[in-house]
Design a protein around this motif. Structure first.
Motif, short mmCIF file in Angstrom:
data_model
loop_
_atom_site.label_atom_id
_atom_site.label_comp_id
_atom_site.label_asym_id
_atom_site.label_seq_id
_atom_site.Cartn_x
_atom_site.Cartn_y
_atom_site.Cartn_z
N SER A 189 42.91 17.09 1.40
CA SER A 189 41.66 17.44 2.08
C SER A 189 41.20 18.84 1.65
O SER A 189 42.01 19.70 1.30
CB SER A 189 41.84 17.40 3.60
N LEU A 190 39.90 19.05 1.70
CA LEU A 190 39.31 20.33 1.29
C LEU A 190 39.78 21.46 2.21
O LEU A 190 40.10 22.56 1.74
CB LEU A 190 37.79 20.23 1.30
N ALA A 191 39.84 21.19 3.52
CA ALA A 191 40.24 22.23 4.47
C ALA A 191 41.68 22.68 4.23
O ALA A 191 41.98 23.89 4.24
CB ALA A 191 40.09 21.72 5.90
N GLN A 192 42.59 21.73 3.98
CA GLN A 192 43.99 22.08 3.71
C GLN A 192 44.11 22.88 2.42
O GLN A 192 44.87 23.86 2.35
CB GLN A 192 44.84 20.82 3.62
N ASN A 202 40.21 32.12 8.77
CA ASN A 202 40.39 30.91 9.57
C ASN A 202 39.05 30.28 9.95
O ASN A 202 38.97 29.06 10.10
CB ASN A 202 41.18 31.25 10.84
N LEU A 203 38.02 31.11 10.12
CA LEU A 203 36.71 30.56 10.49
C LEU A 203 36.21 29.59 9.44
O LEU A 203 35.72 28.50 9.76
CB LEU A 203 35.70 31.70 10.66
N VAL A 204 36.36 29.95 8.16
CA VAL A 204 35.92 29.07 7.07
C VAL A 204 36.72 27.78 7.08
O VAL A 204 36.16 26.68 6.96
CB VAL A 204 36.06 29.78 5.72
N VAL A 205 38.03 27.89 7.24
CA VAL A 205 38.90 26.71 7.22
C VAL A 205 38.54 25.77 8.37
O VAL A 205 38.41 24.55 8.19
CB VAL A 205 40.38 27.13 7.30
N ARG A 206 38.36 26.35 9.56
CA ARG A 206 38.05 25.52 10.73
C ARG A 206 36.70 24.81 10.58
O ARG A 206 36.58 23.61 10.89
CB ARG A 206 38.05 26.38 12.00
N MET A 207 35.69 25.54 10.09
CA MET A 207 34.37 24.93 9.96
C MET A 207 34.34 23.85 8.88
O MET A 207 33.66 22.83 9.04
CB MET A 207 33.33 26.01 9.66
N ILE A 208 35.10 24.07 7.79
CA ILE A 208 35.18 23.03 6.76
C ILE A 208 35.87 21.79 7.31
O ILE A 208 35.46 20.65 7.04
CB ILE A 208 35.91 23.57 5.52
N ILE A 210 35.91 20.86 10.45
CA ILE A 210 34.93 20.22 11.34
C ILE A 210 33.90 19.44 10.54
O ILE A 210 33.52 18.32 10.89
CB ILE A 210 34.24 21.28 12.23
N GLY A 211 33.44 20.04 9.41
CA GLY A 211 32.47 19.36 8.56
C GLY A 211 33.03 18.09 7.96
O GLY A 211 32.32 17.06 7.87
N GLU A 212 34.31 18.12 7.55
CA GLU A 212 34.94 16.92 6.99
C GLU A 212 35.10 15.84 8.06
O GLU A 212 34.85 14.65 7.80
CB GLU A 212 36.31 17.27 6.40
N ASP A 213 35.53 16.25 9.26
CA ASP A 213 35.77 15.26 10.32
C ASP A 213 34.47 14.65 10.83
O ASP A 213 34.43 13.45 11.15
CB ASP A 213 36.52 15.92 11.48
N SER A 214 33.42 15.48 10.91
CA SER A 214 32.16 15.00 11.48
C SER A 214 31.22 14.42 10.42
O SER A 214 30.23 13.76 10.76
CB SER A 214 31.45 16.13 12.21
#
Length: 274
Positions: A189-192, A202-208, A210-214
């Motif tokens: 996954s992109l976030a990992q 961490n903000l970038v990782v969390r938002m990415i 969220i973007g992948e999940d949603s």
């Protein structure tokens, strides 16, 4: 990257959005440059004035006064003897001191031509207190902005990573994104992959994530840019607020040292002067 966006806009029929994204990026760049100039012009002028005053005092004023004190055969305090030694050092090595910074700059430029050394140097830059944090946030915001722009234009994730890599100046982050691209192409996954680099907050990782999940990556990355724009402004204001008092304290300390070292012996042993 701009050419790629326009070409993608032609293929997908979203040419208006492509030009709109380019305009937004140009405005963002101009705004960042304006803020950077605002943050650096004042401190640079202050540093130049500080060195100018220090050079005049130690090369012209101090030698004349300390020469008079030495001629009186007085027992000089440590502050005065250290000032005399410092003044002599500047007079004897002024050329080397002037050439020191350009020499270091040229050396770093030469070393920067070697890829491995350049990556190490840029990694060290990101670890500099305050300045490194601001640079890291700028590159993170730039990455999110261009990833969002290209993703909105209809490109795939790997092509978006390529486009975002091209606008990042820090070579350590640039190399880490190349590794991210390889990991994403292998199914991670992109976030990992972004989190594993250690360069993105961490903000970038969390938002990415969220973007992948949603499935709404564009909106998530735009939120990152919004928050980082505010954080970058606050960081620059904080940096300016710290530099100006620091320069004032250093200048005041140097003048106090020169004043006490020069006039202290005169006032303390005034009766013994011939």
């Amino acid at each position: 990257t701009y050419v790629g966006l326009i070409a993608t806009g032609e293929k997908t029929g979203n040419l208006t959005e492509a030009f709109s994204s380019i305009i937004d990026d140009i405005k963002w760049n101009m705004d960042i440059k304006r803020k950077t100039k605002k943050a650096t012009n004042g401190p640079i002028f202050g540093v130049c004035m500080m060195f100018l005053v220090l050079g005049i005092m130690t090369s012209v004023v101090v030698p004349k006064v300390t020469g008079f004190l030495l001629s009186q055969n007085l027992e000089l305090p440590v502050m005065t003897t250290s000032l005399i030694s410092f003044s002599d050092f500047l007079k004897n090595n002024w050329l080397g001191i002037i050439l020191f910074i350009p020499t270091i700059w040229i050396t770093l430029k030469i070393l920067g031509r070697f890829p491995e050394v350049a990556v190490k140097m840029d990694h060290i830059k990101l670890r500099i207190p305050i300045m490194g944090t601001i640079a890291n946030k700028l590159d993170a915001a730039k990455f999110c902005q261009f990833f969002s722009m290209t993703f909105k234009s209809g490109l795939g994730v790997l092509e978006c990573l390529d486009a975002a890599t091209g606008v990042i100046k820090n070579r350590a982050i640039k190399r880490s994104i190349s590794i991210v691209k390889d990991q994403v192409s292998e199914g991670q996954s992109l976030a990992q992959s972004i989190a594993a680099t250690g360069y993105f907050p961490n903000l970038v990782v969390r938002m990415i994530k969220i973007g992948e999940d949603s499935g709404n990556m564009e909106s998530a990355l735009n939120n990152v840019k919004f928050f980082y724009d505010r954080e970058i402004n606050d960081s620059i204001d904080k940096l300016v607020g710290m530099i100006q008092p620091a320069l004032t304290m250093v200048m005041g300390g140097m003048i106090a040292w020169i004043t006490i070292a020069v006039f202290g012996p005169i006032y303390s042993t005034f009766s013994s002067l011939s």
